[in-house]
Design a protein around this motif. Structure first.
Motif, PDB file in Angstrom:
ATOM      1  N   ARG A 121       0.811  -1.165  -0.045  1.00  5.87           N
ATOM      2  CA  ARG A 121      -0.115   0.125   0.024  1.00  5.87           C
ATOM      3  C   ARG A 121       0.794   1.232   0.044  1.00  5.87           C
ATOM      4  O   ARG A 121       1.671   1.457   0.551  1.00  5.87           O
ATOM      5  CB  ARG A 121      -0.862  -0.040   1.221  1.00  5.87           C
ATOM      6  N   VAL A 122       0.569   2.018  -0.871  1.00  8.28           N
ATOM      7  CA  VAL A 122       1.370   3.296  -1.013  1.00  8.28           C
ATOM      8  C   VAL A 122       0.442   4.687  -1.196  1.00  8.28           C
ATOM      9  O   VAL A 122      -0.786   4.293  -1.569  1.00  8.28           O
ATOM     10  CB  VAL A 122       2.251   3.244  -2.446  1.00  8.28           C
ATOM     11  N   PHE A 123       1.038   5.837  -1.026  1.00  9.00           N
ATOM     12  CA  PHE A 123       0.026   7.087  -1.405  1.00  9.00           C
ATOM     13  C   PHE A 123       0.034   7.286  -2.613  1.00  9.00           C
ATOM     14  O   PHE A 123       0.960   7.383  -3.447  1.00  9.00           O
ATOM     15  CB  PHE A 123       0.584   7.872  -0.180  1.00  9.00           C
ATOM     16  N   THR A 130      11.389   1.075  -5.310  1.00 12.81           N
ATOM     17  CA  THR A 130      11.498  -0.503  -5.513  1.00 12.81           C
ATOM     18  C   THR A 130      12.449  -0.892  -4.437  1.00 12.81           C
ATOM     19  O   THR A 130      13.424  -0.542  -4.511  1.00 12.81           O
ATOM     20  CB  THR A 130      11.775  -0.902  -6.738  1.00 12.81           C
ATOM     21  N   ASN A 131      11.813  -1.994  -3.574  1.00 13.80           N
ATOM     22  CA  ASN A 131      12.850  -2.727  -2.716  1.00 13.80           C
ATOM     23  C   ASN A 131      13.374  -3.832  -3.131  1.00 13.80           C
ATOM     24  O   ASN A 131      12.752  -4.787  -3.543  1.00 13.80           O
ATOM     25  CB  ASN A 131      11.803  -3.026  -1.546  1.00 13.80           C
ATOM     26  N   GLY A 138       9.783   1.859  -0.534  1.00 14.66           N
ATOM     27  CA  GLY A 138       9.773   3.093  -0.184  1.00 14.66           C
ATOM     28  C   GLY A 138       8.900   4.172  -0.828  1.00 14.66           C
ATOM     29  O   GLY A 138       8.489   3.918  -1.946  1.00 14.66           O
ATOM     30  N   MET A 139       8.753   5.378  -0.381  1.00 10.60           N
ATOM     31  CA  MET A 139       7.840   6.409  -1.113  1.00 10.60           C
ATOM     32  C   MET A 139       8.514   7.714  -0.696  1.00 10.60           C
ATOM     33  O   MET A 139       9.233   7.933   0.318  1.00 10.60           O
ATOM     34  CB  MET A 139       6.673   6.152  -0.376  1.00 10.60           C
ATOM     35  N   ILE A 140       8.337   8.578  -1.948  1.00 11.61           N
ATOM     36  CA  ILE A 140       8.732   9.991  -1.602  1.00 11.61           C
ATOM     37  C   ILE A 140       7.617  10.896  -1.878  1.00 11.61           C
ATOM     38  O   ILE A 140       7.069  10.713  -3.061  1.00 11.61           O
ATOM     39  CB  ILE A 140      10.017  10.387  -2.331  1.00 11.61           C
ATOM     40  N   LEU A 141       7.082  11.758  -1.499  1.00  6.17           N
ATOM     41  CA  LEU A 141       5.971  12.620  -1.690  1.00  6.17           C
ATOM     42  C   LEU A 141       6.123  13.852  -1.108  1.00  6.17           C
ATOM     43  O   LEU A 141       6.891  14.125   0.248  1.00  6.17           O
ATOM     44  CB  LEU A 141       4.831  12.047  -1.336  1.00  6.17           C
ATOM     45  N   HIS A 142       5.406  14.888  -1.707  1.00 13.47           N
ATOM     46  CA  HIS A 142       5.179  16.155  -1.157  1.00 13.47           C
ATOM     47  C   HIS A 142       3.864  16.403  -0.376  1.00 13.47           C
ATOM     48  O   HIS A 142       2.909  15.917  -0.729  1.00 13.47           O
ATOM     49  CB  HIS A 142       5.468  17.450  -2.193  1.00 13.47           C
ATOM     50  N   TYR A 143       4.219  17.157   0.828  1.00 14.58           N
ATOM     51  CA  TYR A 143       2.796  17.371   1.553  1.00 14.58           C
ATOM     52  C   TYR A 143       3.189  18.675   2.526  1.00 14.58           C
ATOM     53  O   TYR A 143       3.946  18.614   3.261  1.00 14.58           O
ATOM     54  CB  TYR A 143       2.418  16.243   2.419  1.00 14.58           C
ATOM     55  N   LEU A 151      10.974   4.797   4.449  1.00 19.04           N
ATOM     56  CA  LEU A 151      11.960   3.817   3.925  1.00 19.04           C
ATOM     57  C   LEU A 151      11.599   2.462   5.136  1.00 19.04           C
ATOM     58  O   LEU A 151      11.321   2.780   6.198  1.00 19.04           O
ATOM     59  CB  LEU A 151      13.201   4.347   4.017  1.00 19.04           C
ATOM     60  N   PRO A 152      12.039   1.361   4.676  1.00 17.74           N
ATOM     61  CA  PRO A 152      11.987   0.407   5.387  1.00 17.74           C
ATOM     62  C   PRO A 152      13.013   0.386   6.635  1.00 17.74           C
ATOM     63  O   PRO A 152      14.115   1.177   6.457  1.00 17.74           O
ATOM     64  CB  PRO A 152      12.280  -0.727   4.472  1.00 17.74           C
TER      65      PRO A 152
END
Length: 413
Positions: A121-123, A130-131, A138-143, A151-152
């Motif tokens: 599940r990701v935003f 990719t792991n 992992g994920m990178i996003l702006h908020y 990251l794990p």
């Protein structure tokens, strides 16, 4: 303009002391090399409200927030849920990650439980990392004007993600068309506070490059980090500042970047065509082991005599009984005889010796921490000095070894 980062580790096992938070240390080192300031480290347990509150505070004060841990399949892995509670962002199942998870179980011929779907599940709208060695991506996003990186917590999964994806992403975001490079200057024989005092004027005026002193087990380092449009310009800035630093504290300098005490000493011994042997009492072989850890040590290292017991000093190193009776094993006279005799016994041009008291009890009426280090050189140079080291048993032995390297480096300059 630089950006300020914060690193948060999620996991109750960290708070219980069951594992050490090595991730934060490693990530901080990588960010520093890329000119990104780290102002806060945080650790929070597996509690939804506390994790959400930690994220809330981080988002208010930091431009970049890097979170490790809490992305697994179990109910106590709450990183995604806490950030969703904070942000209201939707989550979706990432097909490629789900395919990787299913392939992992198929490869290991085991049944995948339904809760493993949670790891995919990701935003929505996040940049997915990719792991390659595990399951959760992992994920990178702006908020809210903050860059969030998820990251794990497993280091072997996290580190490739940081190197291959996160650092390039943050560098592109922070410094468009800018090259960042660092020099690490290494010093021995000077403490962090004195080094900073000697360089105070330069540090107060720092801008580009930045100057950051840092104490380490084997001395003190200064990290210079510069930014410029071209590689040549960056190197010119670093070289100019390095020259200014060495003009003030160059007497203590022994190497740069990955150069170690042992590799620096090895290089100097080779340049001067020396071979070295050691006679070690309290250090128990730690000095020669440190030299041997450097590739190519066989060209300069003849061997060592670990003479912890008085009988070895007498029967192997041929220290006279009269000397041991009149002066004791922890003495200037014994240290000098040890260094001279080991050089002659093993046919080397330099002999170094260590004798002293690491504890827990005084010896021969001398307090714990008393150490004699002697160097005998066949070209006629002799050195013996008494030191009073503070600390526990291991600390005293380590300080004696480092002091031995310092003395030799200075003699061979």
């Amino acid at each position: 303009m630089g950006r300020n980062a914060e690193i948060i580790a999620v996991g109750t096992e960290l708070l219980l002391g069951q594992i050490a938070n090595t991730n934060a240390k490693w990530i901080s080192e990588q960010l520093a090399l890329h000119g990104i300031n780290v102002y806060y480290h945080g650790v929070v347990g597996d509690n939804l409200t506390r994790v959400k509150d930690m994220f809330d505070n981080a988002g208010e004060r930091s431009d970049v927030v890097i979170i490790t841990g809490g992305l697994g399949p179990t109910d106590d892995d709450l990183t995604r849920e806490a950030f969703q509670l904070l942000s209201g962002l939707n989550m979706e199942e990432h097909k490629l990650s789900m395919d990787n998870i299913e392939a992992f179980f198929a490869k290991h011929k085991s049944t995948m439980t339904p809760n493993n779907r949670k790891q995919a599940r990701v935003f929505e709208g996040a940049h997915i990392i990719t792991n390659k060695v595990g399951m959760a991506p992992g994920m990178i996003l702006h908020y809210n004007d903050t860059t969030w990186v998820f990251l794990p917590g497993v280091p072997r999964e996290m580190k490739p993600m940081v190197v291959e994806e996160v650092l390039p992403f943050l560098s592109r975001e922070q410094y468009q068309n800018t090259i960042i490079k660092s020099y690490v200057l290494r010093f021995i024989g000077i403490g962090e506070s004195k080094l900073e005092h000697e360089l105070k004027e330069l540090i107060d005026q720092q801008n580009n490059p930045t100057i950051a002193p840092l104490a380490q087990n084997d001395g003190v380092v200064i990290r210079l980090t510069a930014k410029a449009a071209t590689e040549g310009d960056v190197i010119q800035l670093l070289e100019q500042t390095k020259a200014q630093v060495l003009a003030k504290v160059g007497d203590y300098y022994f190497g740069m970047n990955d150069e170690t005490l042992e590799s620096s000493l090895l290089k100097r011994l080779l340049e001067k065509n020396h071979q070295i042997t050691s006679a070690e009492s309290l250090t128990g072989g730690k000095f020669i082991e440190k030299i041997i850890s450097s590739p190519g040590a066989s060209r300069v290292c003849k061997g060592s005599v670990v003479c912890y017991d008085q009988s070895v000093k007498r029967n192997v190193l041929n220290i006279p009984d009269e000397l041991l009776i009149n002066h004791g094993t922890v003495s200037e006279e014994c240290a000098l005889a040890m260094s001279k005799n080991v050089a002659e016994l093993l046919n080397s041009s330099i002999g170094i010796s260590f004798t002293g008291i690491a504890g827990p009890d005084p010896v021969e009426g001398k307090p714990v921490g008393t150490v004699y280090i002697s160097i005998y050189m066949k070209d006629g140079k002799h050195f013996v000095e008494k030191y009073e080291f503070m600390g526990n048993r291991d600390g005293i032995r380590h300080r004696a070894v480092i002091k031995g390297f310092e003395i030799l480096l200075n003699l061979l300059k």
